[in-house]
Write an enzyme that holds these catalytic residues in place. Sequence first.
Site: not given
Length: 155
Positions: A69-71
């Site tokens: 997960p990352h922005g």
Amino acid sequence: MADETVPLTDLLEEQSIRLNQTATDRDDAIRQTGQALLDSGAIDPTYIDAMLEREQSVSTFVGEGVAIPHGTLAAKDVVKHDAISVLRFPAGVDWDGNDVTVAVGIAARGNGHIALLAQLATILLDPQKAESLRNATTSAQVYELLASDDDTSDE
């Protein structure tokens, strides 16, 4: 000019390794992964919302029981410094129908997340290394595994 390949171990603080987590669902796992980045001072709290937003448009599940997960790109301005977090969910998390036991959170300024994803992919898409990460019970094991990408040692 940015340093192209910072060793992954340089981006991972001890407090950002959490190996015995439980999550009620995917979004809870993402929030915990983001919280580890927040606790290390790498991001503003709004980055966690951007991680959830990213997941709504594109799954960050990469296979081998791992999600990264990352922005969103728009959120790179709330990243204070590049960092990763490693969270292990021994009981697994339902990630859109996939079983995830390891979530590696990424926070990077500019386009740094692309290089980080590439570095992580070489480790996490190797079935043996991914299994080692899924079975890691100490932060030392995590550091050793991430550092193993820096050399070419074979067993």
